[in-house]
Enzyme design. Structure first.
Site, PDB file in Angstrom:
ATOM      1  N   TYR A  27     -45.062 -42.619 -67.171  1.00 25.17           N
ATOM      2  CA  TYR A  27     -45.369 -41.229 -66.794  1.00 25.17           C
ATOM      3  C   TYR A  27     -44.226 -40.270 -67.135  1.00 25.17           C
ATOM      4  CZ  TYR A  27     -47.850 -44.124 -63.270  1.00 25.17           C
ATOM      5  OH  TYR A  27     -48.565 -45.081 -62.610  1.00 25.17           O
ATOM      6  N   CYS A  54     -38.776 -55.074 -76.017  1.00 22.42           N
ATOM      7  CA  CYS A  54     -38.958 -54.772 -77.432  1.00 22.42           C
ATOM      8  C   CYS A  54     -39.962 -53.643 -77.650  1.00 22.42           C
ATOM      9  CB  CYS A  54     -39.408 -56.056 -78.125  1.00 22.42           C
ATOM     10  SG  CYS A  54     -39.268 -55.938 -79.888  1.00 22.42           S
TER      11      CYS A  54
HETATM   12  N1  LLP Z   1     -54.855 -43.608 -51.290  1.00 19.33           N
HETATM   13  C1  LLP Z   1     -55.467 -43.817 -52.456  1.00 19.33           C
HETATM   14  C2  LLP Z   1     -56.914 -43.971 -52.480  1.00 19.33           C
HETATM   15  C3  LLP Z   1     -54.723 -43.892 -53.650  1.00 19.33           C
HETATM   16  O1  LLP Z   1     -55.343 -44.088 -54.800  1.00 19.33           O
HETATM   17  C4  LLP Z   1     -53.317 -43.754 -53.594  1.00 19.33           C
HETATM   18  C5  LLP Z   1     -52.518 -43.855 -54.801  1.00 19.33           C
HETATM   19  C6  LLP Z   1     -52.717 -43.553 -52.337  1.00 19.33           C
HETATM   20  C7  LLP Z   1     -53.520 -43.471 -51.206  1.00 19.33           C
HETATM   21  C8  LLP Z   1     -51.232 -43.421 -52.148  1.00 19.33           C
HETATM   22  O2  LLP Z   1     -50.680 -42.356 -52.828  1.00 19.33           O
HETATM   23  P1  LLP Z   1     -49.131 -41.971 -52.615  1.00 19.33           P
HETATM   24  O3  LLP Z   1     -48.945 -41.504 -51.198  1.00 19.33           O
HETATM   25  O4  LLP Z   1     -48.338 -43.208 -52.869  1.00 19.33           O
HETATM   26  O5  LLP Z   1     -48.853 -40.924 -53.604  1.00 19.33           O
HETATM   27  N2  LLP Z   1     -48.193 -45.483 -59.967  1.00 19.33           N
HETATM   28  C9  LLP Z   1     -48.115 -44.050 -59.766  1.00 19.33           C
HETATM   29  C10 LLP Z   1     -48.851 -43.619 -58.535  1.00 19.33           C
HETATM   30  C11 LLP Z   1     -50.292 -44.051 -58.526  1.00 19.33           C
HETATM   31  C12 LLP Z   1     -50.960 -43.721 -57.238  1.00 19.33           C
HETATM   32  C13 LLP Z   1     -52.336 -44.274 -57.195  1.00 19.33           C
HETATM   33  N3  LLP Z   1     -53.010 -44.041 -55.958  1.00 19.33           N
HETATM   34  C14 LLP Z   1     -46.652 -43.652 -59.734  1.00 19.33           C
HETATM   35  O6  LLP Z   1     -45.799 -44.515 -59.908  1.00 19.33           O
HETATM   36  O7  LLP Z   1     -46.327 -42.467 -59.600  1.00 19.33           O
END
Ligand code: LLP
Length: 413
Positions: free
Chosen positions: A313, A343
């Site tokens: 990202y 790599c």
């Molecule tokens: N609830 C649902 C239905 C979600 O899909 C997500 C995150 C959350 C809660 C929690 O969101 P948070 O509070 O952590 O923002 N890998 C990405 C983030 C992907 C989030 C996906 N869904 C990153 O590293 O920024």
């Protein structure tokens, strides 16, 4: 801020160089007090009405962290049977797990039903599937409120450009399916996206979901989703998510709904990142420094398999440089690109970053890696996943996940 690890006393008096030597690098190091502090904070987002915070475990499923959530009175949301199994192993009873999956098979949905876990259906077809599997049952539906927010297009999970949720115009069909299968909608949920520092879009989305909630009689719960950000640019003094201001602005929106609806359902939120991100750093060793076409590169063992967020990202993670266990001063900075050992040219931790001089043998300490760090690790290039160590509240160190081995990788063959 000159140094986060110093001002937060992140290692609680332990020498990071010793930690790196004892457990090897790359290494995820967690701080128990910081994680518990954030979990306590999310548990108090709403105090006026019945409320639970659901820690969104996709951010980090280390069982020791799940146990902290259990102890801090935080419930959890799970995305897969794997996450449910991790929660069960940590000691969570079914009432404290909310299953919010996406496009799951009948088998996977059946497993959740058999376990008695409240399940949210993300599309009309998934709702029908739930009805076929559990006629007369009770479930939730995920609404796509039509607006999203987040740090990158890939993490905006509501609005017109995403696969998630059921659109408002399809709500009548929800009721048709419920009538056909004798289903009760116990709750509605949404998640607009991940990582916002301005609460405004979330507050609007809360008001919007509550407007939609009025169409559903006798709701047991309304879940507003997660997404609260953390300051990834803390070395440049980025402010924290304005939690107190957010909480104060949330209350009148809830008041208005409760007065209108006649009762207060259980309100929920689903923060993942906010609970764990700031409670971890990665320690990695610098193995080579070089110049290439006038550009300086520092090559570490923190590849994109260890932390994928910068490659995936273009995410920013602050980096502190440690030499002989001491933070190198940032008084004099130079432009350096910090890379991993994978790599791929996209294997970059930080591109053209102003950092103190880096030397071979230094430790790179990457900040704010507790969320979507280890949980997104992979054994790409057949590099085993790193170990995880916890700095406990009393300052002792605990290995909370051993380093994967090449034998582990070969075990499936
Ligand atoms: N609830 C649902 C239905 C979600 O899909 C997500 C995150 C959350 C809660 C929690 O969101 P948070 O509070 O952590 O923002 N890998 C990405 C983030 C992907 C989030 C996906 N869904 C990153 O590293 O920024």
């Amino acid at each position: 801020m000159e140094s986060y690890i110093k001002s937060a006393d992140f290692f609680r008096g332990n020498d990071p160089e010793e930690i790196a030597k004892t457990y090897g690098t790359p290494l995820y190091v967690y701080n128990e007090s910081i994680i518990r502090k954030h979990m306590k904070a999310v548990a108090e987002v709403i105090t006026k009405y019945p409320y639970t915070a659901n820690y969104s475990v996709k951010a980090n499923t280390n069982i020791h962290i799940l146990k902290m959530a259990l102890e801090e009175g935080v419930n959890c949301d799970a995305m897969s049977i794997g996450e449910i199994r991790m929660l069960e192993a940590a000691g969570f009873p079914k009432e404290r797990i909310f299953y919010v999956p996406n496009n799951v098979s009948e088998e996977e949905m059946q497993e959740a039903i058999d376990r008695g876990i409240m399940t949210s259906c993300d599309s009309l077809e998934q709702l029908e599937q739930y009805g076929r599997l559990n006629r007369g049952g009770k479930c939730a539906v995920r609404i796509n409120p039509g607006v999203g927010a987040g740090h990158h297009e890939k993490v905006i999970t509501a609005g017109k450009k995403t696969k998630f949720g059921i659109a408002e115009e399809d709500i009548d069909t929800i009721f048709d399916i419920c009538a056909q299968y004798d289903l009760t909608i116990a709750g509605i949920n949404q998640h607009i996206g991940s990582l916002f520092m301005d609460p405004e879009p979330y507050l609007k989305a809360v008001a919007n979901l509550l407007r939609i909630a009025r169409r559903f009689p006798n709701l047991e719960f309304v879940d507003f989703g997660g997404g609260y950000g953390i300051p990834y640019h803390k070395l440049n003094d980025e402010a924290e998510y304005p939690m107190e201001d957010f909480k104060a602005r949330l209350v009148p929106i809830l008041d208005e709904f409760v007065a209108d609806y006649g009762s207060a359902p259980l309100f929920k939120s689903e923060p993942g990142r906010y609970c764990v991100a700031e409670g971890s750093v990665i320690l990695g060793r610098v193995h080579a420094v070089k110049q290439n076409a006038g550009k300086k590169y520092a090559g570490t063992d923190i590849g994109m398999n260890v932390l994928v967020r910068p490659s995936m990202y273009d995410s920013w993670h602050d980096i502190e440089i440690l030499r002989d266990g001491e933070v190198v001063s940032r008084d004099e900075l130079q432009e350096i690109t910090v890379t991993g050992n994978i790599c791929e040219s996209g294997d970059l931790l930080a591109k053209d970053r102003m950092l103190p001089e880096i030397k071979r043998g230094d430790l790179a300490c990457v900040l704010d890696t507790g969320a979507y760090g280890y949980s997104m690790c992979s054994p790409y290039n057949s590099r085993p996943r790193p170990a995880e160590v916890l700095v406990c509240e009393d300052g002792s160190l605990k290995l909370i996940r051993r380093r994967e081995t090449i034998e582990d990788l070969m075990a499936y063959m």
